[in-house]
Structure formats: C-alpha cells, structure tokens
Write a protein that holds these residues in place. Structure first.
Motif, short mmCIF file in Angstrom:
data_model
loop_
_atom_site.label_atom_id
_atom_site.label_comp_id
_atom_site.label_asym_id
_atom_site.label_seq_id
_atom_site.Cartn_x
_atom_site.Cartn_y
_atom_site.Cartn_z
N HIS B 53 13.11 94.13 37.30
CA HIS B 53 13.11 92.21 37.39
C HIS B 53 12.30 91.51 38.52
O HIS B 53 11.69 90.89 38.53
CB HIS B 53 14.07 91.75 37.07
CG HIS B 53 14.51 92.75 35.59
ND1 HIS B 53 13.69 92.37 34.28
CD2 HIS B 53 15.32 92.63 35.49
CE1 HIS B 53 13.93 92.91 33.44
NE2 HIS B 53 15.52 93.45 33.76
N SER B 54 13.37 92.16 39.79
CA SER B 54 12.62 91.88 40.78
C SER B 54 12.55 92.86 42.13
O SER B 54 13.04 94.37 41.80
CB SER B 54 12.80 90.45 41.33
OG SER B 54 14.46 90.90 41.25
N LYS B 74 8.69 90.06 45.07
CA LYS B 74 8.08 89.63 43.49
C LYS B 74 8.57 89.79 42.91
O LYS B 74 9.90 90.53 42.82
CB LYS B 74 6.84 90.38 43.85
CG LYS B 74 6.77 91.72 45.04
CD LYS B 74 5.71 92.05 44.61
CE LYS B 74 5.53 93.32 45.11
NZ LYS B 74 3.77 93.96 45.63
N THR B 75 8.42 89.29 41.23
CA THR B 75 8.86 89.81 40.95
C THR B 75 8.20 89.47 39.22
O THR B 75 6.77 90.17 39.18
CB THR B 75 9.73 88.21 38.89
OG1 THR B 75 8.86 87.39 39.72
CG2 THR B 75 10.33 87.44 41.02
N SER B 76 8.59 90.78 38.12
CA SER B 76 8.10 91.08 37.09
C SER B 76 7.25 90.06 36.20
O SER B 76 6.35 89.94 35.35
CB SER B 76 9.71 91.53 35.73
OG SER B 76 10.55 91.07 35.40
N TRP B 79 5.88 86.30 39.69
CA TRP B 79 6.08 84.99 41.06
C TRP B 79 5.92 86.07 42.36
O TRP B 79 6.10 87.12 42.32
CB TRP B 79 7.41 84.39 40.45
CG TRP B 79 7.78 83.91 39.46
CD1 TRP B 79 6.99 84.07 38.17
CD2 TRP B 79 9.17 82.41 38.87
NE1 TRP B 79 7.26 82.56 37.25
CE2 TRP B 79 8.39 82.38 37.58
CE3 TRP B 79 9.46 82.55 40.10
CZ2 TRP B 79 8.94 80.69 37.55
CZ3 TRP B 79 10.42 81.60 39.04
CH2 TRP B 79 10.52 80.32 38.87
N ASN B 234 16.23 94.00 42.02
CA ASN B 234 16.98 93.59 41.45
C ASN B 234 18.13 93.12 41.88
O ASN B 234 18.91 92.48 41.88
CB ASN B 234 16.94 94.31 40.31
CG ASN B 234 16.16 94.71 39.48
OD1 ASN B 234 15.02 94.21 39.47
ND2 ASN B 234 16.61 95.92 38.54
N GLU B 239 15.63 81.39 43.21
CA GLU B 239 14.34 80.83 42.57
C GLU B 239 13.53 79.52 43.49
O GLU B 239 12.76 79.84 43.38
CB GLU B 239 14.54 80.77 41.36
CG GLU B 239 14.95 81.85 40.15
CD GLU B 239 14.11 81.16 38.74
OE1 GLU B 239 14.57 82.56 38.69
OE2 GLU B 239 14.14 80.23 38.91
#
Lengths: 420, 403
Positions: B53-54, B74-76, B79, B234, B239
C-alpha cells in the motif's frame, strides 16, 4: 635556484635509459613531450607514447604525491619539471582570489604563486575559481581568469609581465559560468576567444606585451577554446562559437566558416588528420565531422550517438572515444556508428596515451580502458580523488596528473622505471 | 483400397483444419499480457504487489556529480512525496490525489507551486509503485508490443506504455529476466519537456518484492543517479505530507478557513453601534496561498464584499484585495501582524496603488483589523481616517462565529 636545478636534474635522470633486466626486453620509460597546454601539446587530449599499455599493463601505479589545492577547473600542465595550474581561494564568504601556481613535478611542493584576479563565484554552486588552463612556452606562461583577465607570467621568477582585461577594455560580457577559454600559443601570439564588441570576437595578442596583433568578428564569449590544425601545409586556427565554426590564418585572415548542425559546443573541436574536424555538443543533434578541402568545409558525417557536454573526445585509428553526456562511448568516425558504450563514470573526462584511455570518473576514480573499437576492455582502476571531479587528466613522461576542486594528484605509472 | 474422391476430400479437409488449428495455437509471447504477466511475476507476483500500500525509499541521489540523501514516499493510490537535492538546492514535490505540487529553489521557487502537465507526467512516472505495468488495465493505460530488440547484447521485449493524456513511453523488458532494463520517456527540465533514458540495475528482493536499487537517468545534458539504501513497505504514514503545503505565512490566517455566522454592526453618525443582523459566510483556500471569502448583507442597500487574502513575499506584507459589488470598486490593502491582529490599510506609500473615497474635500483611508484570537471567533473591524492615519474611527464590525 639551486634546488630547482637539482630537481630538474632528477627529472632528466629518471627520464633516461633503463637497463635491460634478465634478458627480457624492457622498454624505456615512456618518453613524451610535456603537456604544456589545454588538452596536451596537440590540443587533442592525446599523447603519443613509446609504450604498449595493453601488452605491458601497468600493475601497481603509485601515487607520487597528493596535495590540497584551491578551487577551479584548470588542467595541470607540465613543462620542464614543473606543474602549472590555476586555482581559486576564498578570503571570506563572499570574496577571494584566483592564482597561477607553480609546483615541483616530483614532489608537488608549491614553488611560487601569482595573483591573477578576483575569484569567480559560481552562482549555481558548480565550483568557484578559474576554468581556463594555462599555456606554457619556453619562457612564459599565459593564463586567463574566469572573470576575463589574460595575464602573462615569467617562468623564471613567477612575475607578472602584462595583463589585459577583456571586460573593461573590449566590452566582453562574462558568460554565466565564467570565462573558460584556454589560451592557444602560435608563434609570438596568444590566441583567444574574446567576445568583445566591434570586431573583438576573436583576437591574437602579442606574447611580448599583450598588444592586439589582430582581431575579427563580433561574437558573444562562450565556453570553447580555439585549436590550431595543419591542413595542406597551412596552419588554421579554429574557433567553435554559438552555431558556427570559424577558421583563421595565423595572420588573422578569415579562411572559412561553417554553420554547425549543433549549438554552442563546450567540448573542444577535435582534429582528425589530415583534413577533418569533429565537433560535438550535448544538445540533441549530437556530433558531426567536416572535411576541409581547399578551405571549403563539407559535412561528411553526423551522428546522434556522441553528445559531448564539457568533456572533450579523443581520436585513434578511425574511432572517436568520448562521453555521450555520462556514458563512455567508442564511435566509428566514418559512419557515426556506436561500437561500444560503458556507463558508470558519471560526467567523466578522459585523455589518451598511446593505446590507452585514462578515464576519470566524476567521483575521482581513474580507469584505464583500451582504445579499441572491438569492445569495452578495462585494464585497471584505482581511486585517486573524492568528490566532484570534472577536470580532464593530463599526462607527461609516465605520470598522470589529476585534480578536482580540492586536491591534485600525481600518479607514477612506472614507479620502478620498468615496463613489463 | 482405392481412395474415393470423397475420402480424399475428407482427408484434405482434415489436413487443412489441422494446419489452421496449429496456426491459431501460436506462440503468444508477443502479446503484451503475456510479457507483463511474466514481468509482474519477476517483481514478486500479483499477490505480493497487491499487498503493497505504501513504500518509503531512502538513499543517495546524485545530481551534477554531487551525492546527497533523498527520501521518497509513494502509495498504491499514486500519492507521492519526495525530497532531494539539485546542486545546493533542496527540492520537494508531491501529489495528494488532487494537487500536484513542488517547492523548487533550483528554479527560483522557495514556496509551493502547482506544476504543469509535463511536470505531472514526470511525477506520475516517479510515483509508480515498483512498475507501471501492475494493474495497467485498471489504470486505463494502453500497452502495445513493438517487437524485440537486441540492446547491449541482451534480447528485449519492447513495450509502448501510454498513460491517459500523457506521451508514450518505450519500455525495454529483458526477455530472459522479464525485468525492465531501461525505458525512454518524456522528462522535464525547467518546466520544458526533454527526452530521457532511464536504466535500472541492482535488482534486489525486499519482503518478496524484486525492485531495482539503482537507477541511472540522462536527459539533455543532465545525469541523475538514484541509489536506494533502505525500503520500508507499508509503514505508518502521515497523509499530510502529500498535501501541498500552504505558504508558511498564510498559516497565520488558516483559522479564517471555514464557515461562519457573521454578526454585522455598523457605526452610526451618532457614534453608536447599529446591529444589522447575522449572515453566513465561507472563507476557504482557493490554493495554498490565497484565502478567499465573501460577506454580504443589507445595509439600506445590498452590500456584497469579496475578500482575498494573500502574502506578498517581495514586500514581506500581507495583502487584502476587496471588491465591493455595491460600488464596483476594487481596493488593495497591505499590512502585517501585530501579535494576533492583522492590520491592513490603504494608506499611501511611495509607488503603491492608492485608492480613496472622497468625503467632502478630505480623502478617507480605510483600515481593517482582523483579530485572530481563537479558532471559534474572529473579529474584523473596519476603521476610517481622514487625516492620513493619525486618527481612526470605527466604521464597521464583523464578528465571526464558527458555524
């Protein structure tokens, strides 16, 4: 004075003949001419050596000396047992000085220095200080500051003989990253790209007193250096500026011009005997070769394989060796075809001694690479400097000279004076 | 046995259909799906990539031959946040799913700005989690197989990848390892598009994921090297790091952001406060450096006033642009904070745009005092002076209570 003579004598002795050992043929220590100007005696980054590095590899190079040095990009030039270069040193956070400095070749000890100009401060933080490489003749040294002062200094005593300021006298505008042109010596003249107004673009200055012998064209000073070539028995002085090549006779007559397919090359033009010129720039067009026949240049090759940034290329036996931005490349000079490439040197630089390339990575490692189009063939590699290293190596009599913004190093490739 | 014509016909038919079947069941290694399937498997497989996810990457970034540290998150969801050096300048860039932004002193911007389309494409490339080919169909990417090429002595499957609305990228996937060797794409230099070539090397496994720890890129005269040292999968993320930062000076006005009940009072000629009533108003950041709102009420005549607050870095002053719909007048006020009060006026300065209102033969100047004492209640006072600011008299008071 006595010390200088003794040192000079040591150099001569070490350069002398070697005795054969155990019946095995031992070649002389490679004897070459001094590296007395930017890119060596022939302004092509190459030196002929009486030695085959590939069959007699250098196995244990020795760092003869390593010294701290002031900031700058000037090459180390060698003449008569002395090493000359330009450096810059800060006095406080906003000011400093640029110097021409003389060092003893065998020890790296400073012999004398002379102040040339105020230090150039690079607003983009690439590195302060002088960019130009001095040129040395039998009696004098000619150097150029990053802010535009051309100065002559006596070899005998390190005293200034004359000085001329391109900005105040000729209306030249200093390029953003500082003046970088290296003086070219022809006969009794110092040839320079001036960038002055009213036909003071290119000029020849008297070695004796700095007076203008001739001047021509009106151009804006950039980052290239002139070269001299011999075509059909005639000496031609070549300038590459903006989008044009210019050729002048030693007396200042314009022989020909050529509109280049590349823009503003920083790498030096490369002469390919008997009558061709290779020019490369880092913009998309890449590089090209012209053939000059009866002062009429003709485009004979273009290639997008080789895009030299500030690092110039060298030529051997039909092939050009240089950097395509940050990739070492061998290119066929006739077809423009790439023969091999090798990444890993960053924005490095190189020179060629005999059949060997001495490649300096931008992080200060020297790699010896065979100058052959067959394949990339690494012979040896050794770390010599730390940090950003953008100045090309120089070579004289079996010794390699490298520098960056903080240190300079002399590497003895033949510490035992043997060649096996 | 004699072959009848019919038998011969049947045999010929069977031979034909057999050949046809063989032709249909051909090597599908040219299909993008097949190549990508192997490529994803080489990176760890669908299940493994789906579990990410990240990702937080740290290491060394080389530009202009100088090595500095970098951080990339970075994220899935695509972002992105990264900070690194260009020369002596620290560059920061990000994307929060809504706004792409950068702080780039290398270009002369030491405050956040939004980025152009070319720069967005670059961020999208940087934001790829492991490989852009993961879930490429779900992301509405287009992929074409361009053929096979020998690159540096290795056979490559060449794929063209196109993200929606972006220029095509050419990817060279090693046929043997199914990992990317290099790719060509559009990059950016000083906001302008450049063609880039990016190489991948030093593939390593991290928690079952295979990824390149070394990236080398060239575009125009630029040369960049990324050497990852650590990868965190992860990890806990704040955020807020992905959001475009507000101009730090505008943070002081951030409490004005919101919906308000506004009590309006005006000063009468008799010198007493007259209650107009309560109206509703909303102030919000139109971008991170512009706070805008409107306050409208009836005071004999309908009065609608737009307020735009910003900060002028050049003059080191806060600015208020006020548009009065009633009088069709735009006025500019400037000022600074004193404690928690922002004081802005339109007193004449040398060379400044000046506005005035005529009161008899005297020119009247206006001052706003915005008291930002608490999050729940803010006061905006309007005062006027007819003696060039020596004396100020009350004209209007707006008391904002958070709705």
């Amino acid at each position: 004075m006595i010390t200088k003579i003794v040192r000079k004598g040591l150099v001569l002795i070490l350069s002398g003949l070697l005795l054969p050992v155990s019946g095995v043929l031992v070649a002389q220590e490679p004897v070459t001419s001094d590296w007395h100007q930017f890119r060596g005696s022939n302004r092509n980054g190459s030196v002929a050596v009486d030695y085959d590095f590939s069959t007699h590899p250098v196995t244990e190079p020795v760092i003869l000396w390593k010294k701290e040095i002031g900031s700058g990009f000037s090459e180390l030039v060698v003449s008569d047992g002395m090493v000359y270069t330009m450096t810059g040193e800060m006095i406080d956070s906003i000011s400093g000085r640029e110097f021409l400095v003389c060092y003893a070749l065998l020890t790296g000890e400073e012999i004398w220095r002379v102040e040339i100009d105020d230090i150039f401060i690079d607003v983009d933080d690439w590195g302060d200080g002088p960019r130009s490489t001095p040129a040395v003749d039998d009696h004098n040294i000619f150097c150029f500051s990053a802010s535009g002062k051309l100065v002559s200094v006596s070899k005998a005593n390190g005293k200034k003989r004359w000085s001329t300021d391109f900005v105040s006298l000729y209306g030249s505008t200093r390029p953003r990253w500082g003046y970088s042109t290296s003086p070219l010596l022809i006969d009794n003249m110092v040839i320079m790209e001036v960038g002055g107004v009213e036909s003071m673009g290119f000029a020849a200055f008297s070695k004796d007193d700095g007076d203008i012998i001739w001047a021509a064209e009106t151009i804006t000073a950039a980052y290239n250096s002139p070269i001299s070539v011999n075509i059909d028995g005639e000496t031609q002085i070549i300038f590459a500026n903006a989008s044009k090549l210019f050729s002048f006779s030693p007396s200042g007559n314009l022989l020909w011009t050529f509109d280049m397919p590349v823009r503003s090359p920083m790498a030096s033009p490369l002469f390919i005997e008997p009558d061709m010129l290779f020019v490369s720039a880092a913009n998309d067009a890449g590089s090209f070769i012209i053939k000059i026949n009866d002062n009429d240049p003709e485009l004979v090759m273009t290639s997008n394989q080789m895009r030299n940034d500030w690092s110039s290329s060298s030529y051997k036996d039909g092939y050009i060796y240089g950097f395509n931005v940050a990739t070492l490349l061998c290119m066929d000079a006739e077809s423009g075809e790439r023969k091999w490439l090798k990444r890993g040197f960053g924005k490095g630089s190189l020179m060629m001694a005999g059949n060997m390339l001495f490649v300096l990575s931008d992080q200060g490692a020297i790699t010896m690479v065979e100058a052959t189009p067959d394949e990339y063939k690494e012979v040896a590699s050794f770390d010599v400097l730390e940090g950003r290293s953008w100045t090309a190596p120089s070579y004289s009599n079996g010794k390699l000279f490298v520098r960056n913004l903080t240190h300079m190093v002399c590497i003895d490739l033949f510490p035992d004076n043997t060649a096996m | 046995m004699r072959l009848t014509s019919l038998t011969l016909l049947v045999l010929l038919f069977l031979q034909f259909t057999s050949s046809l079947a063989t032709a249909c069941v051909s090597d599908d290694s040219d299909r993008p799906d097949t190549i990508i399937e192997k490529h994803i498997a080489a990176h760890g497989g669908v299940e493994k990539l789906s579990s990410v996810h990240s990702m937080k990457l740290t290491g060394d970034f080389t530009s202009f031959s100088v090595v500095h540290d970098f951080v990339t998150i970075k994220t899935s969801d695509g972002w992105f946040y990264s900070t690194y050096n260009l020369g002596k300048h620290r560059v920061t860039e990000g994307y929060d799913g809504d706004v792409f932004w950068t702080i780039d002193p290398w270009q002369g911007f030491d405050f956040p700005r939004k980025i152009n389309q070319v720069e967005k494409h670059v961020i999208m490339q940087k934001a790829d989690l492991i490989t852009p080919f993961f879930m490429w169909k779900e992301k509405n990417y287009e992929v074409r197989f361009l053929g096979r090429e020998d690159i540096d002595g290795m056979e490559m499957n060449v794929l063209e990848l196109t993200r929606p609305g972006m220029p095509a990228e050419t990817w060279y996937i090693n046929s043997n390892t199914s990992l990317a060797y290099k790719y060509h794409s559009q990059w950016v230099d000083f906001t302008y598009p450049m063609q880039a070539e990016t190489y991948f090397d030093d593939y390593r496994e991290v928690d079952g994921l295979v990824m390149p720890f070394y990236t080398e890129q060239t575009f125009s005269t630029r040369h960049r090297i990324t050497q990852i040292k650590e990868v965190l999968i992860n990890s806990n993320l704040d955020e807020r790091i992905f959001r475009m930062p507000s101009c730090k000076y505008m943070d002081k006005l951030a409490m004005l952001d919101g919906t308000w009940d506004v009590d309006v009072q005006v000063m009468t000629r008799q010198g007493s406060w007259h209650e107009i009533g309560t109206v509703h108003s909303t102030f919000c950041f139109m971008d991170r450096n512009r706070l805008q709102g409107n306050i409208s009420y009836d005071m004999a005549f309908p009065a609608s006033n737009d307020f735009i607050f910003s900060y002028n870095k050049r003059t080191d002053q806060y600015q208020l642009i006020q548009f009065s719909e009633l009088f069709s007048v735009t006025e500019l006020f400037q000022g600074s904070f004193t404690n928690n009060k922002l004081i802005l006026d339109n007193l004449p300065e040398e060379g400044a745009v000046n506005s005035h209102s005529e009161t008899g033969n005297q020119r009247a100047y206006t001052r706003y005092i915005i008291s930002l004492d608490t999050m729940e209640a803010i006061t905006i006072e309007r005062k006027q002076s007819t003696d060039r600011g020596e004396n100020w008299r009350d004209a209007e008071k707006l008391t904002l209570t958070r709705h």
